[in-house]
Design a protein around this motif. Structure first.
Motif, PDB file in Angstrom:
ATOM      1  N   GLY A  52      43.777  17.747  -7.129  1.00 42.54           N
ATOM      2  CA  GLY A  52      43.454  18.557  -5.968  1.00 42.54           C
ATOM      3  C   GLY A  52      41.965  18.767  -5.837  1.00 42.54           C
ATOM      4  N   SER A  53      41.381  18.225  -4.777  1.00 37.48           N
ATOM      5  CA  SER A  53      39.944  18.362  -4.556  1.00 37.48           C
ATOM      6  C   SER A  53      39.613  18.070  -3.102  1.00 37.48           C
ATOM      7  N   ASP A  54      38.608  18.779  -2.596  1.00 34.92           N
ATOM      8  CA  ASP A  54      38.083  18.461  -1.268  1.00 34.92           C
ATOM      9  C   ASP A  54      36.756  17.720  -1.373  1.00 34.92           C
ATOM     10  N   GLN A  55      36.424  17.266  -2.605  1.00 32.76           N
ATOM     11  CA  GLN A  55      35.214  16.478  -2.835  1.00 32.76           C
ATOM     12  C   GLN A  55      35.596  15.002  -2.955  1.00 32.76           C
ATOM     13  N   PRO A  56      35.242  14.163  -1.998  1.00 31.41           N
ATOM     14  CA  PRO A  56      35.662  12.762  -2.027  1.00 31.41           C
ATOM     15  C   PRO A  56      35.318  12.034  -3.325  1.00 31.41           C
ATOM     16  N   ASP A  57      34.212  12.364  -3.955  1.00 28.30           N
ATOM     17  CA  ASP A  57      33.841  11.682  -5.196  1.00 28.30           C
ATOM     18  C   ASP A  57      34.869  11.905  -6.299  1.00 28.30           C
ATOM     19  N   ASP A  58      35.696  12.937  -6.168  1.00 25.88           N
ATOM     20  CA  ASP A  58      36.713  13.217  -7.181  1.00 25.88           C
ATOM     21  C   ASP A  58      37.941  12.324  -7.059  1.00 25.88           C
TER      22      ASP A  58
END
Length: 290
Positions: free
Chosen positions: A55-61
């Motif tokens: 779960g992340s809203d950071q694309p790099d994750d």
């Protein structure tokens, strides 16, 4: 919404045996994950082998995804809470996993697949669960099903608890997938503040609950968001009952243990070291993609 709702009565609820806080890790091409179930719990939570939450809203994750990689001997169940991911495999299957949907893949005797995001921004969140196959089915033909959000049966209780029945059955509502040997139950439960929910469970099953929003009270034990509660196996229990603390979302998972040897080498899960060596050799020879 399914209209076959039949309230289930639980006279003696299971209790929380142990609370697990997941370990931050990465997999694939660097996707950030929280591993809640790993090899240390495989025997205790047989037939389940692994559970990852992402779960992340950071694309790099998440943007690099999971390029081509092999599996043999078990099933993968990916539940997308939000986001879009494309599946392709060496058996010729392709599908788009979208918000609220499930990808259920039986690796069987061997498959090479990829799971790659089809989004470059926004939030991606969900779970991937590994479910073991009995020895007699480990070398079955690979199988794949893409289950869209609207294909997952739902029910709503008298206390306004919404339950999505991914596998097994709940309160008279049959889930999207059934399995004869492991008999998995997989529910996504959305509870308003203060609402109670009960689920009948055979005492022989191993079971756990993971809270991903809010919190639950399970027989006096608080289970907070991000925690997994392993439920005890009291022989006199006939299910589980819990109450939401605030608006809460959680998955409840249970299954019939196989009581077979588990020998794992990365993406291969078999019953003996010899079978693992054969899996490695078959993969190197390109037999998985045949």
């Amino acid at each position: 919404m399914n209209t076959n709702y039949q309230a289930e009565v639980v006279t003696r609820s299971r209790q929380v045996e142990h609370l697990v806080v997941g370990q931050e890790t990465s997999d694939g091409a660097g996707v950030k994950l929280t591993r809640l179930l790993d090899h240390q719990l495989q025997k205790r939570l047989d037939p389940f082998l692994m559970l990852d939450a992402f779960g992340s809203d950071q694309p790099d994750d998440y943007i690099a995804g999971f390029p081509d990689h092999p599996h043999r001997g078990f099933e993968t169940i990916t539940y997308m809470l939000t986001g879009r991911m494309r599946h392709r495999d060496s058996a010729g299957n392709e599908g788009l996993l979208q918000t609220g949907g499930v990808q259920w893949m039986t690796a069987g005797r061997g498959v090479i697949h990829s799971e790659l995001p089809e989004q470059e921004s926004g939030r991606m969140a969900g779970f991937q669960l590994w479910l073991n196959l009995p020895a007699q089915d480990k070398m079955c033909a690979p199988w794949y099903r893409d289950i869209q959000r609207e294909q997952i049966p739902e029910l709503r209780t008298e206390q306004d608890v919404l339950v999505r029945v991914i596998a097994g059955a709940s309160h008279g509502v049959k889930g999207a997938v059934q399995r004869a040997h492991t008999q998995p139950l997989y529910l996504d439960i959305h509870s308003p503040d203060g609402a109670s929910f009960t689920q009948a469970l055979p005492a022989t099953m191993n079971a756990f609950v993971v809270v991903y929003e809010g919190a639950l009270q399970v027989q006096g034990t608080r289970v907070a968001a991000g925690q997994m509660a392993i439920l005890n196996n009291a022989p006199e229990s006939d299910g589980v009952q819990f109450q939401a603390v605030g608006a809460t979302r959680a998955i409840l998972v249970a299954g019939q243990p196989l009581h077979e040897a588990i020998v794992q080498y990365g993406p291969f899960v078999m019953n003996s070291q010899q079978e693992i060596m054969q899996a490695i050799d078959d993969y190197r020879r390109g037999a998985f993609a045949a």
